[in-house]
Motif scaffolding. Structure first.
Motif, mmCIF file in Angstrom:
data_model
loop_
_atom_site.group_PDB
_atom_site.id
_atom_site.type_symbol
_atom_site.label_atom_id
_atom_site.label_comp_id
_atom_site.label_asym_id
_atom_site.label_seq_id
_atom_site.Cartn_x
_atom_site.Cartn_y
_atom_site.Cartn_z
ATOM 1 N N VAL A 124 0.802 -1.222 0.000
ATOM 2 C CA VAL A 124 0.000 0.000 0.000
ATOM 3 C C VAL A 124 0.835 1.271 0.000
ATOM 4 N N SER A 125 2.154 1.135 -0.065
ATOM 5 C CA SER A 125 2.962 2.349 -0.091
ATOM 6 C C SER A 125 4.199 2.147 -0.940
ATOM 7 N N GLU A 126 4.822 3.264 -1.321
ATOM 8 C CA GLU A 126 6.052 3.225 -2.111
ATOM 9 C C GLU A 126 7.238 2.747 -1.282
ATOM 10 N N GLU A 127 6.998 2.500 0.005
ATOM 11 C CA GLU A 127 8.061 2.028 0.888
ATOM 12 C C GLU A 127 7.767 0.636 1.445
ATOM 13 N N GLY A 128 7.088 -0.172 0.651
ATOM 14 C CA GLY A 128 6.933 -1.579 0.980
ATOM 15 C C GLY A 128 6.007 -1.921 2.116
ATOM 16 N N TYR A 162 -11.698 1.795 9.150
ATOM 17 C CA TYR A 162 -11.482 1.351 10.522
ATOM 18 C C TYR A 162 -9.998 1.038 10.748
ATOM 19 N N VAL A 163 -9.369 0.431 9.752
ATOM 20 C CA VAL A 163 -7.940 0.149 9.812
ATOM 21 C C VAL A 163 -7.161 1.443 10.022
ATOM 22 N N LEU A 164 -7.450 2.441 9.205
ATOM 23 C CA LEU A 164 -6.719 3.704 9.272
ATOM 24 C C LEU A 164 -7.022 4.458 10.561
ATOM 25 N N PHE A 165 -8.259 4.366 11.039
ATOM 26 C CA PHE A 165 -8.635 4.997 12.303
ATOM 27 C C PHE A 165 -7.785 4.445 13.449
ATOM 28 N N GLU A 177 -4.403 3.182 -4.862
ATOM 29 C CA GLU A 177 -4.971 4.244 -4.027
ATOM 30 C C GLU A 177 -5.836 3.620 -2.935
ATOM 31 N N VAL A 178 -5.959 4.333 -1.815
ATOM 32 C CA VAL A 178 -6.759 3.883 -0.679
ATOM 33 C C VAL A 178 -7.933 4.840 -0.526
ATOM 34 N N SER A 179 -9.136 4.305 -0.587
ATOM 35 C CA SER A 179 -10.328 5.147 -0.616
ATOM 36 C C SER A 179 -10.884 5.421 0.772
ATOM 37 N N LEU A 225 2.518 6.390 9.110
ATOM 38 C CA LEU A 225 2.021 5.341 8.219
ATOM 39 C C LEU A 225 0.902 5.871 7.327
ATOM 40 N N ILE A 226 0.049 6.680 7.881
ATOM 41 C CA ILE A 226 -1.038 7.281 7.081
ATOM 42 C C ILE A 226 -0.440 8.122 5.953
ATOM 43 N N ASN A 227 0.639 8.829 6.250
ATOM 44 C CA ASN A 227 1.259 9.709 5.259
ATOM 45 C C ASN A 227 1.905 8.939 4.110
ATOM 46 N N GLU A 228 2.167 7.661 4.301
ATOM 47 C CA GLU A 228 2.742 6.859 3.220
ATOM 48 C C GLU A 228 1.710 6.462 2.170
ATOM 49 N N LEU A 229 0.428 6.542 2.507
ATOM 50 C CA LEU A 229 -0.625 6.008 1.649
ATOM 51 C C LEU A 229 -1.093 7.028 0.619
ATOM 52 N N LYS A 230 -1.634 6.527 -0.486
ATOM 53 C CA LYS A 230 -2.247 7.375 -1.512
ATOM 54 C C LYS A 230 -3.742 7.464 -1.215
ATOM 55 N N LEU A 231 -4.103 8.363 -0.302
ATOM 56 C CA LEU A 231 -5.491 8.472 0.132
ATOM 57 C C LEU A 231 -6.336 9.237 -0.877
ATOM 58 N N VAL A 232 -7.559 8.750 -1.098
ATOM 59 C CA VAL A 232 -8.535 9.430 -1.946
ATOM 60 C C VAL A 232 -9.737 9.740 -1.083
ATOM 61 N N LYS A 233 -10.020 11.022 -0.892
ATOM 62 C CA LYS A 233 -11.104 11.438 0.001
ATOM 63 C C LYS A 233 -12.385 11.712 -0.774
#
Length: 710
Positions: free
Chosen positions: A73-77, A688-691, A251-253, A702-710
Motif C-alpha cells: 500500500v505504499s512506495e516504501e513496501g 477502521y484500519v486507518l482509524f 490508491e486507498v479510498s 504510516l497514514i502519510n505513506e498512503l495514496k489516500l482518496v477522500k
C-alpha cells in the motif's frame, strides 16, 4: 435429449444469478468475464488490472507467509494483511513482558520495526503457460500413475531451468483438474518486519464465537514492511536493507461504499472442490470432517483450559489454537451447509445428466464412459481408510506434539550430516518447537489422543504399539502418558541437541518411549497412505475426465478452475443477505456493535477501556461514515476461500476499500458448492484500519505513506 432439457432450462434461468461465481485466473479473463465486471460497475481497462509488461493492480498483491494474502500500500513496501494472518509472527515476537498479542504493537520509526525470522512475502513475477510442453509428453499415457509422475518430472525440469533459490521461487500448478498447466515465478522477500498490530481485543474481537459469523465487529488487520537490497532486489535480512519499492501501489479510498457497489478481490485462494462428485461429498462429510471435528474439540478444550489459567501458556499456544479451531469450526459449518443446501442430491442429479449426455454418442462413451465408475469405485473403496487416516493424523501428527518432535528428530540423518547442518536444524526447527511448547499440557493431550484413537480406529489398523501399552496400563492412557513424559528425553532441548550431535547417543535415543511411539504411529500412517494411494489414481483420472466432459457438455458456459493457492480475481457487489426466513442482514456494521457485544468477563469480547473511550468520543473525522458513526466491517458476494485472508477488496476504480478476512456461517459449503443467495465475504473496512493506526496508535507516519482518496 429429453432428460437434458430441464437442466439446460435451469442453467439458462439462473445464469444471471450465478454469473459472479468463480475465482478467475487474471491471465484468462475472457469477454464474458470482462463484460460482467463492467456491468457490475468496474471502470478501468483490463491492462490496468493485470499486465506483466506494465505496472498494474495485480502486482501489488502478495502471498503473505505460507497461506495468506496481503497488499502493498505504499512506495516504501508497507503491507496490509489480516491480524490472523500475522498472528503467528506477532506471537513469535511476544513474551509475558512484551505481550503484543494482548496489547498490540506500534512502531513510531522504521528503526523500531521488528524483524520476523522465517517470514516471507512473495510477489508474482510472471505466469507461463506450459500446457503444450507437458501434454506433448503425457497425453498418450493411459496409466494415470505414469501420467502424473511424468507431469511432475517435466514440471521439476521446467522449474529448475528458471531457477529456484532463496529469493526466487518457481512452481508448475495444474488447473482444470489436471487439464491445463501454468508455471508461476515469484520474487521472495525474506526481510519482513512487523510495523503495527492492534491488540487482540480489536484484531480478534469475538474470538471463536464470532468466527465465520455475521454481524462482525473485528478489526482483523496487521501491518508489515518488506525490505530489499540497495538495488530493490529480494535479499536476506540485514539491518541496512532498504524499504522495498513495489511496481504498483493502489490508491486507498476514504469514500466508502453503498449497497450494490462494485467489489473485487484479488488474492491467493487455497483450495476448492466445485466439481467434486456425490461420493466425494459423502466422504468429506463422514470420513474427513466428522473425525476432525471430534479430535480437535477434545484437544482444543484441553488447550483452552490451560491457556485461560496462564498468560505464558496463552502466548505459547495462541497461534496453534487459532489455526486448529479455525478449520474445526469450518468443518462443522461445511457439514451443516452441505446438508441444509442438499448439495449431495444436487451432485447426484448432475451425475445423472452427465451419464445421459455420455450415452448419446459412441464417441462420448469411449472417451467418458468410465468416468462415474472410476469416481464411485475410488471414493467408496477409500472411505474407511480416509476415516482412519484422519483420526491418526489429527490425533498424532496434529495432536500430541511430542510425536511431532520425535518425528523431527527421526528425520535427521545424524551419521551423514555436517555439524553445520545439525546446528541449523537445532536453531531453526528444534528451538522453535521448544519456544512454544508446554510438556505438562502435551501430556494431557497425549492421553486423550491415545484414547480417542483406540475408541475409533479398528484394532487391525491401530499403531502396533497399542497391544503392549494396553497390556501394561490396562487401557489407562493418562497413566501411560504420564509415564512416557516421566521417562522421555524429548522434553529436554539439551538432551535432544546432545543426541543429534553424538551418533552413539542418537542410537540410544531410539529406545526412548516417545521415539518408539512416533515410529509406530508413522508406520500406521504410511500404511493408510498406501491403501489410499491404490484408490487415488482412479479418483484423479475420473476427476480429470469428468471436468473435460463437463467442458464439452456446456461449451458456452464459463467454468473456472478450482483454487490451488495461485492468484485469482473475484468480482461482485456489496450487499446483505437473508440468512433464514423473516430475517435480513444489512451489509455493514458500526461501532454500536462493539458496545452491544463488549463483555469485561469474556476473553473473547473484552476490550481495553482506552479503546472503548476512543470509540465513545466519536471523533472519527475522515474515517467516519457520514452518519456520526464509523463502519467496521462489510459484506460482498465475492467468491473466496481459505488463502484469501488478507485479500484486498477494491471498488470500481480499483481503490482499496477493505481487507477480506472471513466467510459467513450459512454458506460454509462454499468450497464445494457456491451459493449466490447466501455466500458472502466479510471484510474489515479500510477506514477502521486507518482509524486505529491514526487515532489509537497515534502513528500518522504510516497514514502519510498512503495514496489516500477522500
Amino acid at each position: 435429449m429429453r432428460r437434458l432439457w430441464p437442466l439446460l432450462l435451469l442453467l439458462i434461468a439462473v445464469s444471471s444469478v450465478r454469473a459472479d461465481e468463480g475465482m478467475w485466473l487474471l491471465n484468462e479473463l475472457n469477454k464474458q468475464n470482462l463484460e460482467r465486471m463492467k456491468e457490475l460497475g468496474f471502470n478501468l481497462p483490463y491492462d490496468s488490472l493485470h499486465s506483466e509488461e506494465q505496472a498494474s493492480l495485480s502486482q501489488a498483491v502478495v502471498i503473505f507467509g505460507g497461506g495468506c494474502t496481503g497488499i502493498a500500500v505504499s512506495e516504501e513496501g508497507l503491507i496490509f494483511t489480516n491480524h490472523h494472518c500475522g498472528f503467528g509472527s506477532i506471537q513469535s515476537l511476544s513474551s509475558v513482558e512484551h505481550d503484543y498479542l494482548k496489547d498490540g504493537f506500534v512502531s513510531q520509526t522504521k528503526e523500531a520495526e521488528l524483524p520476523v525470522p522465517g517470514l516471507s512475502v512473495k510477489f508474482l513475477k510472471k505466469t507461463i503457460n506450459v500446457t503444450d510442453r507437458i501434454m506433448a509428453v503425457i497425453d498418450t499415457i493411459t496409466d494415470e500413475v505414469a501420467r502424473i509422475q511424468a507431469a511432475d518430472s517435466i514440471s521439476n525440469v521446467l522449474c529448475d531451468s528458471v531457477g529456484n533459490n532463496a529469493t526466487q521461487y518457481a512452481e508448475v500448478y495444474p488447473y482444470y483438474n489436471n487439464n491445463v498447466y501454468y508455471m508461476q515465478v515469484y520474487d521472495v522477500f525474506n526481510d519482513v518486519r512487523l510495523v503495527f498490530t492492534p491488540p487482540s481485543s480489536v484484531g480478534k474481537f469475538g474470538g471463536d464465537t464470532d468466527n465465520w459469523m455475521w454481524p462482525r465487529h473485528t478489526g482483523d488487520f496487521s501491518v508489515f514492511r518488506v525490505y530489499a537490497s540497495e538495488s530493490n532486489e529480494p535479499v536476506e535480512y540485514a539491518a541496512g536493507n532498504k524499504p522495498y519499492k513495489p511496481r504498483y501501489v493502489p490508491e486507498v479510498s476514504l469514500q466508502g461504499y453503498q449497497d450494490k457497489d462494485y467489489a473485487m478481490t484479488i488474492g491467493f485462494p487455497g483450495s476448492t472442490d466445485r466439481y467434486l462428485c456425490s461420493w466425494g461429498v459423502q466422504q468429506r462429510v463422514e470420513n474427513s470432517n466428522k473425525p476432525r471435528i471430534e479430535v480437535r474439540e477434545i484437544k482444543q478444550d484441553i488447550w483452552k483450559e490451560a491457556m485461560q489459567a496462564s498468560d505464558a501458556v496463552r502466548i505459547k499456544y495462541a497461534s496453534k489454537y487459532q489455526g486448529s479451531s479455525n478449520y474445526w469450526k469450518n468443518s462443522i459449518g461445511m457439514n451443516r451447509g452441505l446438508a441444509n443446501l442438499n448439495v449431495f442430491e444436487r451432485k447426484q442429479e448432475q451425475e445423472k445428466e452427465f451419464a445421459a449426455w455420455v450415452a448419446q454418442s459412441p464417441q462420448r462413451q469411449e472417451k467418458y464412459g468410465e468416468v462415474l465408475t472410476l469416481l464411485e469405485k475410488g471414493y467408496t473403496g477409500s472411505n474407511e481408510y480416509r476415516q482412519i487416516a484422519t483420526y491418526l493424523s489429527e490425533a498424532f501428527a496434529g495432536g500430541a506434539e511430542i510425536i511431532k518432535l520425535a518425528r523431527m528428530v527421526q528425520s535427521v540423518d545424524v551419521q551423514n550430516s555436517t555439524p553445520e547442518e545439525i546446528d541449523y536444524i537445532l536453531e531453526n526447527q528444534i528451538k522453535d518447537f521448544f519456544k512454544d511448547y508446554e510438556a505438562s499440557l502435551d501430556q494431557k493431550v497425549l492421553g486423550a489422543m491415545m484414547e480417542v484413537v483406540k475408541k475409533r480406529v479398528p484394532a487391525q489398523y491401530l499403531p502396533d504399539i497399542y497391544p503392549s501399552i494396553d497390556k501394561k496400563y490396562k487401557g489407562d492412557y493418562a497413566r501411560y502418558a504420564a509415564d512416557l513424559f516421566k521417562k522421555t528425553s524429548f522434553t529436554s532441548i539439551d538432551k535432544v541437541a546432545e543426541a543429534l550431535k553424538n551418533p552413539a547417543k542418537y542410537e540410544k535415543l531410539k529406545q526412548d518411549p516417545a521415539y518408539k511411539l512416533s515410529l509406530s504411529v508413522l508406520i500406521s500412517l504410511f500404511e493408510m497412505q498406501q491403501f489410499l494411494g491404490e484408490t487415488q489414481f482412479d479418483i484423479a483420472k475420473g476427476e480429470r475426465l469428468y471436468f473435460a466432459g463437463l467442458k464439452e457438455m456446456y461449451p458456452d458456459k464459463a467454468l473456472s478452475s478450482d483454487a490451488n493457492f495461485t492468484m485469482r480475481v473475484s468480482y461482485g457487489s456489496v450487499g446483505g443477505y437473508q440468512p433464514y426466513d423473516a430475517a435480513w442482514y444489512t451489509y455493514y456494521t458500526t461501532t454500536k456493535g462493539v458496545f452491544e457485544k463488549e463483555d469485561p468477563k469474556s476473553d473473547e469480547f473484552w476490550v481495553q477501556s482506552e479503546i472503548l473511550d476512543l470509540l465513545k468520543r466519536k471523533d472519527f473525522g475522515q474515517y467516519g461514515n457520514g452518519n456520526g458513526d464509523m463502519n467496521l466491517c462489510f459484506l460482498s458476494n465475492n467468491d473466496i476461500t481459505g488463502g484469501n485472508s488478507g485479500s484486498p477488496v477494491f471498488d470500481k476504480n480499483a481503490r482499496l476499500i477493505g481487507l477480506a478476512f472471513d466467510g459467513n456461517w450459512e454458506a460454509m459449503s462454499g468450497d464445494i458448492a457456491f451459493e449466490p443467495e447466501l455466500q458472502r465475504t466479510i471484510s474489515v473496512d479500510i477506514r477502521y484500519v486507518l482509524f486505529m493506526i491514526d487515532k489509537w496508535g497515534k502513528c500518522p507516519r504510516l497514514i502519510n505513506e498512503l495514496k489516500l482518496v477522500k
